[in-house]
Write a protein that holds these residues in place. Structure first.
Motif, PDB file in Angstrom:
ATOM      1  N   PRO A 100     -21.452  -2.092   3.338  1.00 51.87           N
ATOM      2  CA  PRO A 100     -22.256  -3.162   3.936  1.00 51.87           C
ATOM      3  C   PRO A 100     -23.030  -2.712   5.173  1.00 51.87           C
ATOM      4  N   SER A 101     -24.123  -3.390   5.444  1.00 50.58           N
ATOM      5  CA  SER A 101     -24.923  -3.105   6.641  1.00 50.58           C
ATOM      6  C   SER A 101     -25.799  -4.311   6.946  1.00 50.58           C
ATOM      7  N   THR A 102     -25.999  -4.589   8.216  1.00 50.06           N
ATOM      8  CA  THR A 102     -27.020  -5.560   8.624  1.00 50.06           C
ATOM      9  C   THR A 102     -28.148  -4.813   9.332  1.00 50.06           C
ATOM     10  N   ARG A 103     -27.812  -4.138  10.441  1.00 53.66           N
ATOM     11  CA  ARG A 103     -28.813  -3.508  11.288  1.00 53.66           C
ATOM     12  C   ARG A 103     -29.532  -2.339  10.620  1.00 53.66           C
ATOM     13  N   THR A 104     -28.756  -1.392  10.101  1.00 50.67           N
ATOM     14  CA  THR A 104     -29.383  -0.143   9.660  1.00 50.67           C
ATOM     15  C   THR A 104     -30.333  -0.398   8.492  1.00 50.67           C
ATOM     16  N   ARG A 105     -29.836  -1.124   7.477  1.00 51.68           N
ATOM     17  CA  ARG A 105     -30.688  -1.324   6.302  1.00 51.68           C
ATOM     18  C   ARG A 105     -31.900  -2.206   6.639  1.00 51.68           C
TER      19      ARG A 105
ATOM     20  N   VAL B 288     -29.590   6.438   2.662  1.00 49.54           N
ATOM     21  CA  VAL B 288     -28.319   6.191   1.983  1.00 49.54           C
ATOM     22  C   VAL B 288     -27.174   6.009   2.966  1.00 49.54           C
ATOM     23  N   ARG B 289     -26.339   5.019   2.676  1.00 50.12           N
ATOM     24  CA  ARG B 289     -25.063   4.861   3.391  1.00 50.12           C
ATOM     25  C   ARG B 289     -23.956   4.963   2.342  1.00 50.12           C
ATOM     26  N   HIS B 290     -22.922   5.733   2.675  1.00 50.54           N
ATOM     27  CA  HIS B 290     -21.834   5.920   1.705  1.00 50.54           C
ATOM     28  C   HIS B 290     -20.498   6.020   2.434  1.00 50.54           C
TER      29      HIS B 290
ATOM     30  N   HIS C   7     -23.159  -1.160  22.588  1.00 50.76           N
ATOM     31  CA  HIS C   7     -22.267  -1.287  21.427  1.00 50.76           C
ATOM     32  C   HIS C   7     -23.160  -1.104  20.202  1.00 50.76           C
ATOM     33  N   PRO C   8     -22.755  -0.283  19.238  1.00 54.92           N
ATOM     34  CA  PRO C   8     -23.621  -0.124  18.056  1.00 54.92           C
ATOM     35  C   PRO C   8     -23.626  -1.379  17.183  1.00 54.92           C
ATOM     36  N   LEU C   9     -22.643  -2.276  17.371  1.00 60.42           N
ATOM     37  CA  LEU C   9     -22.460  -3.494  16.579  1.00 60.42           C
ATOM     38  C   LEU C   9     -22.233  -3.123  15.102  1.00 60.42           C
ATOM     39  N   PRO C  10     -21.541  -3.902  14.328  1.00 58.58           N
ATOM     40  CA  PRO C  10     -21.013  -5.208  14.677  1.00 58.58           C
ATOM     41  C   PRO C  10     -19.791  -5.101  15.600  1.00 58.58           C
TER      42      PRO C  10
HETATM   43  N1   CP Z   1     -24.743  -0.157  13.859  1.00 60.35           N
HETATM   44  C1   CP Z   1     -24.759  -0.258  12.522  1.00 60.35           C
HETATM   45  O1   CP Z   1     -24.733   0.764  11.803  1.00 60.35           O
HETATM   46  O2   CP Z   1     -24.773  -1.539  12.040  1.00 60.35           O
HETATM   47  P1   CP Z   1     -24.763  -1.947  10.507  1.00 60.35           P
HETATM   48  O3   CP Z   1     -23.432  -1.530   9.948  1.00 60.35           O
HETATM   49  O4   CP Z   1     -24.943  -3.435  10.473  1.00 60.35           O
HETATM   50  O5   CP Z   1     -25.870  -1.216   9.795  1.00 60.35           O
END
Ligand code: CP
Length: 646
Positions: free
Chosen positions: A55-60, A107-109, A304-307
């Motif tokens: 899952p991702s919000t920011r990066t994607r 890509v995120r894995h 903070h990189p969040l979440p």
């Molecule tokens: N900081 C970061 O990588 O957030 P996401 O997981 O929401 O992409």
């Protein structure tokens, strides 16, 4: 763009400091207030594919926003469970296919090293949006850019405290390499049991001359008092404060001790990457708004990189020093700049060059990281190690080219003669020659060498340390203790480590069966193929091995470094949560490098690291009678090492 020309971003190491500064200059022009003057971009009309296995919000979303703002378009698989990955498609096939649909792949894995594998197979630039616990380089670009804009255009000599889960946090790993390179003072403040992995500390030391000097565990007051003296300065290696075993609030720990803190970088506990680890509520650093009331922190920004989960209070949102939403917002201009940078044809021929001696497709060795892509999808990731001869520790270390984890080489062998000897620093020239000729075998344990058919170069004089009667007595007493100390005999599982551990497990099972009157299930642990095989009962209708909630006794002949037992435990734990796992060994030699303690021991002996303890069992047909012998392994003298390989 050809394969050789393309430019990937897998690690923050793929960009030089100058290139990072250049990306920041491009990003300045991509800020919302400057976008109206944007001309046409090299990215316009290009297609970006985003494949997110996690899952991702920011990066994607910031990548997709960045691409669209540059006039490009996006094809996305935001949840790879709805792609053919769910049918078992490999990441290498996926990379090949998607690279014919798009111009750049993000890509995120969940596997360490997965992004590198995809870059190896894709014909287009690949950007790592986070791979397991390894790296998250584009987050680091956002972090550095935020520091530059909100604190100082010159990163050098800023002081940053990084807190939380430093073990699993990929954002942390990329960030500290970059901070080290830019000359930032770095204070690491891990949660209890979540210090930086050894491979990260070694890389800091080896590649950036940052030497870690861990403070004494559980001695918080002395650590805090000594902070001025020991915290890291890049210009003066050997100085770094670590704050291990943190159990109390950050504001108490740091008050009035550290001269200047420019930024506090808080991270969440990476629960999704934890297997057996349990962290108590009080063991994790939590930042509250009270922290910022201290005069010392008047100019300290909180990042903070969040979440976030519960390590960063929502109260800080109202304080201008809490800049984590700005940090997330910079994701768009930074990723616009990165896409522009990587897709600019004028740049593709200039990747940073890195030369090293590679150990490829080795006999015997595997990556020490069970989450490395070489272990999880070996068909896509042929083993490849960077060889590092550590003069300081006189050690031979190899580093995985996918995930950076290291393996300490205990013995080396020659692939034709099938002889091994214990690695000595003095012979590193011979080892280098064999490596260059692709004739080198390297092993992390003697067991690994012998399981692959390698024999010692030469044996010294041999002495018997156990005879048949001693072995029988020892096994009887171990079996009796297992019988007495196991409550649920019907669910007991004996796991013998191949080869000798299996024969010993069978003998223990026979003893227990005589006592209990029913058969005991035995499995073989095969370290080479990393698998379990059921040995008995063979007529069972159920073929699969079930370890859930079962008492497991792991059996081996000799314990030395603990690496073998630890690997075997990892293989078993992949099948489920056992009730407990206890180790039974015929001989305990000491010299542990891993904290593995056998519960049932036939005989404890003292031996030196250059000695070999061999258990000879009649089942192996090598000898008629059981016995345990000890001898030294004689290494070849310098002029004979050439003959060894002949
Ligand atoms: N900081 C970061 O990588 O957030 P996401 O997981 O929401 O992409």
């Amino acid at each position: 763009m050809t394969l050789a020309q393309k430019r990937d971003l897998i690690s923050i190491e793929d960009l030089t400091n100058d290139e990072i500064e250049e990306i920041f200059r491009i990003a300045d022009g991509m800020l919302p207030e400057n976008r109206s003057s944007l001309g046409s971009s090299v990215v316009a009309n290009k297609i970006m594919a985003t494949l997110f296995y996690e899952p991702s919000t920011r990066t994607r979303l910031s990548f997709e926003s960045a691409m669209q703002r540059l006039g490009g378009s996006v094809i996305s698989s935001p949840d790879m469970k709805s792609s053919s990955a769910a049918k078992g498609e490999s990441i290498s096939d996926t990379a090949r296919v998607v690279s014919s649909y798009a111009d750049v792949l993000v890509v995120r894995h969940y596997w360490d090293g997965a992004a590198k594998v995809m870059a190896d197979y894709a014909g287009i630039p690949v950007i790592n949006a986070g791979d397991g616990s390894h790296e998250h380089p584009t987050q680091t670009l956002c972090d550095l850019y935020t520091l530059k804009r909100e604190k100082s255009a010159e990163l050098k000599d800023l002081t940053v405290v990084i807190s939380g889960d430093l073990k699993h946090g990929r954002t942390i790993h990329s960030l500290i390499y970059a901070l080290a390179r830019f000359g930032v003072h770095l204070v690491t403040l891990p949660a209890k049991g979540m210090d930086l992995p050894q491979y990260v500390k070694d890389k800091l030391e080896r590649d950036f001359r940052y030497t870690l000097a861990p403070a004494p565990a559980n001695d918080l007051q002395s650590i805090v008092k000594k902070t001025d003296a020991i915290y890291l300065t890049p210009s003066k290696p050997n100085q770094q404060a670590l704050f291990p075993e943190i159990t109390v609030d950050i504001q108490i720990r740091l008050q009035d001790r550290i001269p200047k803190i420019d930024a506090f970088y808080v991270t969440r506990k990476q629960s999704e990457r934890m297997k057996e680890e349990k962290i108590g509520e009080d063991d994790y650093p939590k930042l509250g708004s009270d922290f910022l009331k201290n005069k010392r922190f008047t100019n300290t920004v909180v990042m903070h990189p969040l979440p976030r989960v519960d390590e960063l209070s929502y109260d800080i949102d109202r304080d201008k020093r809490g800049i984590y939403f700005k940090q997330a917002a910079y994701g768009v201009p930074i990723r616009m700049a990165l896409l522009q940078f990587l897709l600019d044809k004028a740049r593709v021929n200039k990747p940073p060059t890195k030369t090293f001696l590679a150990y490829e497709r080795p006999a015997g060795l595997r990556c020490s990281n069970t989450n490395c892509v070489t272990r999880t999808e070996p068909q896509s990731a042929p083993l490849r190690f960077e060889t590092l001869f550590k003069e300081s520790g006189r050690k031979f270390v190899v580093r995985c080219c996918y995930c950076d984890h290291q393996v300490n080489v205990h013995c080396v062998g020659h692939t034709s003669s099938k002889k091994y000897w214990l690695y000595e620093f003095e012979r590193f020239r011979t080892v280098s020659e064999w490596l260059a000729a692709k004739e080198l075998a390297i092993f992390e344990s003697i067991k690994q060498a012998e399981e692959l058919g390698y024999k010692p170069y030469k044996r010294g004089p041999q002495k018997k340390i156990m005879d048949e009667r001693d072995i029988q007595k020892a096994l009887d007493s171990m079996s009796e203790a297992i019988w007495k100390e196991t409550e649920d005999h019907h669910r007991l599982l004996l796991a013998g480590i191949r080869t000798k551990g299996v024969f010993l497990a069978k003998r223990i099972a026979a003893y227990l069966q005589r006592k209990l009157g029913h058969e005991i299930e035995i499995v073989e642990v095969d370290l080479t193929s990393e698998s379990l095989h059921k040995l008995s009962p063979l007529d069972s209708e159920i073929d699969s091995i079930n370890v859930t909630n079962r008492p497991v006794i792991l059996v081996d002949d000799v314990i030395f470094s603990g690496i073998t037992a630890n690997t075997a435990m990892n293989i078993i734990s992949r099948l489920g949560h056992f009730q407990f796992i206890r180790l039974a060994v015929l001989v305990d030699r000491g010299h542990r490098t891993l904290p593995v303690k056998p519960v049932y021991v036939g005989k404890s002996i003292s031996s030196s690291e250059g000695e070999r303890v061999e258990v000879l069992l009649h089942e192996t047909n090598l000898t008629k009678k059981d016995q345990v012998v000890m001898y030294s392994i004689v290494n070849p003298i310098e002029q004979h090492t050439e003959g060894l390989g002949a």
